[in-house]
Design an enzyme around this catalytic site. Structure first.
Site, PDB file in Angstrom:
ATOM      1  CG  HIS B  10      -1.945   1.086   1.258  1.00 27.86           C
ATOM      2  ND1 HIS B  10      -2.890   1.181   2.255  1.00 27.86           N
ATOM      3  CD2 HIS B  10      -2.185   2.115   0.427  1.00 27.86           C
ATOM      4  CE1 HIS B  10      -3.646   2.243   2.038  1.00 27.86           C
ATOM      5  NE2 HIS B  10      -3.250   2.830   0.945  1.00 27.86           N
ATOM      6  CG  HIS B 182      -7.573   3.768  -0.692  1.00 30.82           C
ATOM      7  ND1 HIS B 182      -7.887   5.067  -0.353  1.00 30.82           N
ATOM      8  CD2 HIS B 182      -6.423   3.484  -0.029  1.00 30.82           C
ATOM      9  CE1 HIS B 182      -6.967   5.531   0.476  1.00 30.82           C
ATOM     10  NE2 HIS B 182      -6.067   4.603   0.697  1.00 30.82           N
ATOM     11  CD  GLU B 288      -2.641   5.258   2.972  1.00 33.61           C
ATOM     12  OE1 GLU B 288      -3.173   4.733   3.956  1.00 33.61           O
ATOM     13  OE2 GLU B 288      -3.271   5.917   2.137  1.00 33.61           O
TER      14      GLU B 288
END
Lengths: 343, 343
Positions: B10, B182, B288
């Site tokens: 991610h 997402h 992320e």
């Protein structure tokens, strides 16, 4: 240390007699056809009906599980503030609050009322004040439920930090009562009411407070975020980090004098996370029984919502448990404390 | 056992050269005034610009933290599918996907592209297929990001179980690629983008799957729910109980052949909860990075989003860590596996 009083700060009257739902359905029909609009006086529920609905349900389970007092408010999913206009909400809130009041009179040792408000999307929140005042002054309510999304899943009300909400906050401060931030049913097909809308609302409300300086304007305002705070404790590092990026104070200073979480988290690992992450002074015992999850967990053989078992099995010591079961509730709900002392 | 490859599933291109944002702003201006609408060819970003934006940022941190490969997609908050119509989204997605593809060519050992789709609210999802096909067939993308709320916080698209989404699912099955679910930026003032909208979307998506029989129609469809699954693992008991009330199979049978969670949870207790509750086969390493939370946690002295540290400090043994870091990603993203094997 004597055993604490077990105070469940999150119970709704989910087992009200069927006559209530029937009346509501007539009211909803009356929105389109005013000739069908029922009067409040047409709702007939006897004390015996009330007793039966409580004794066979909440009170039975409270005795079984060993909790003493439930803060008792109208069924959350039935508040449905999106239905009709303010007058519809006002008539409905008055009826629901009166029933919880009557339950509290019939079972004064076990149920203490908390009010729903006659919110209506887009309507000035000042309109909620008369019902709020009646519930505090005449019915002995110790807190209120505040719906941050009266639209039921459209989320088109201003954030909780907006002045739109200030009339309610001013009254909360005056009466020294907290609000549980609790949405109602979702009429948005994207959101399942109890599976996502409730939890999303908890997270959303917390973040609305985090990004604002609401508690500078109202230093004594207190919000109770239900369902263990939605996603908040699980993502506590994320929220600490976001506050840091925004140059806000540490969360313990920025929010934790004003925001509290209940224990409606229905498995041991969740409660363990909650008690590990959130300071014990900010955790209030609750089960939301009889509510969204009524079954027995095949992994434990116990009810999912028998949250007292998870607290008992947690690392909390006796002093911490006293706070979670009793002390924090007395502090966050001073009118509950006064009521218990007056016994 | 040799050290696993550390695959971060991610990552977004949050550090793209400023020229990209400038082009987007001109595009947005062009919606109202077509004379200002820029051509794709007017965006000039050199390979050196790309290299610099990656080497100084993601790649530097990957080396520092010891991760090897990042699945790299366009910046999530910039997808903004609510802006303009399908043609606006199509031009924007093409540009963003091309940049991630170019990064993957410049750094073939470290970045593998994942595509955004040219979604637009209310538009037939078939329109996304040409861009998807190009990204898979020409750019070597190994997965896609799917936005369950292209409106940006209005939540007016059908749930993920609706046939509205089936054209995309059919293509995902054909190509054997997963989708990360997402959302993008929130333009609803109720929802903070990274503090509530992202987490709410994760919970919402999971619940949309839970209430449906989507995976009966698509037994091999795979969704990756980011941010540690929103509120889901923390409330795993609630979700198990809700599924039980709905007479659904146990979650492990109902959903866990198809739904996976990443590890974007920015503190140790959260990762400990995740790894305690969710089967290790369903957890994929991710950070992320560089994303919503870029600071250093004063409680640890480390970056909040250095999630590898939390995995290292968790109870997971070597076999479990192999799965989280490498094995699960190879299984969920077969095209990634093929690409790694071809090295």
């Amino acid at each position: 240390m004597t055993s604490p009083l077990i105070i469940d700060c999150h119970g709704h009257y989910t087992t009200a007699p069927k006559a209530l739902e029937d009346w509501r359905n007539r009211q909803i029909a009356g929105i389109k056809d005013p000739s069908q609009m029922p009067k409040a006086s047409e709702l007939k529920i006897s004390d015996d009906d009330l007793r039966e609905s409580i004794e066979a349900n909440q009170l039975r389970l409270m005795k079984q599980r060993g909790s003493d007092v439930t803060l008792f408010s109208p069924r959350a999913s039935f508040m449905a503030h999106h239905i009709g206009d303010f007058n519809v909400s006002a008539a409905w809130a008055a009826i629901c609050n009166e029933l919880c009041y009557r339950v509290s009179k019939l079972f004064p040792d076990n149920f203490v009322p908390v009010a729903m408000l006659p919110q209506s999307p887009g309507v000035d929140t000042k309109t909620c004040i008369p019902e709020l005042e009646k519930c505090i002054n005449e019915y002995g309510n110790v807190g209120i439920n505040l719906n941050p999304d009266p639209s039921g899943g459209q989320w088109n009300s201003p954030p909780l930090s907006d002045r739109y909400w200030y009339p309610i906050y001013e009254k909360m401060v005056e009466y020294d009562i907290p609000a549980m931030i609790h949405v109602s049913t979702s009429c948005n097909p994207a959101f399942h009411t109890t599976g996502s809308h409730y939890l999303n609302a908890d997270t959303t409300a917390f973040m609305q407070c985090l990004t604002s300086d609401l508690f500078k304007d109202f230093p004594t305002l207190r919000f109770l975020i239900p369902h263990g705070g939605g996603a908040v404790p699980y993502h506590w590092g994320r929220f600490r980090g976001l506050a840091q990026e925004m140059k806000k104070p540490l969360l313990k200073d920025h929010l934790l004098n004003n925001i509290f979480f209940d224990t409606c988290v229905y498995h041991q690992p969740g409660i363990d996370l909650l008690t590990r992450v959130i300071p014990v002074d900010n955790i209030l015992f609750a089960s939301e029984m009889i509510g969204a999850v009524r079954g027995i967990d095949p992994e434990t053989g116990n009810y999912y919502d028998d949250t007292k078992r998870y607290i008992e099995a947690s690392v909390l010591d006796a002093e911490a448990r006293y706070k979670v079961y009793e002390g924090n509730a007395r502090r966050v709900f001073p009118r509950l404390d006064a009521r218990l002392k007056a016994r």
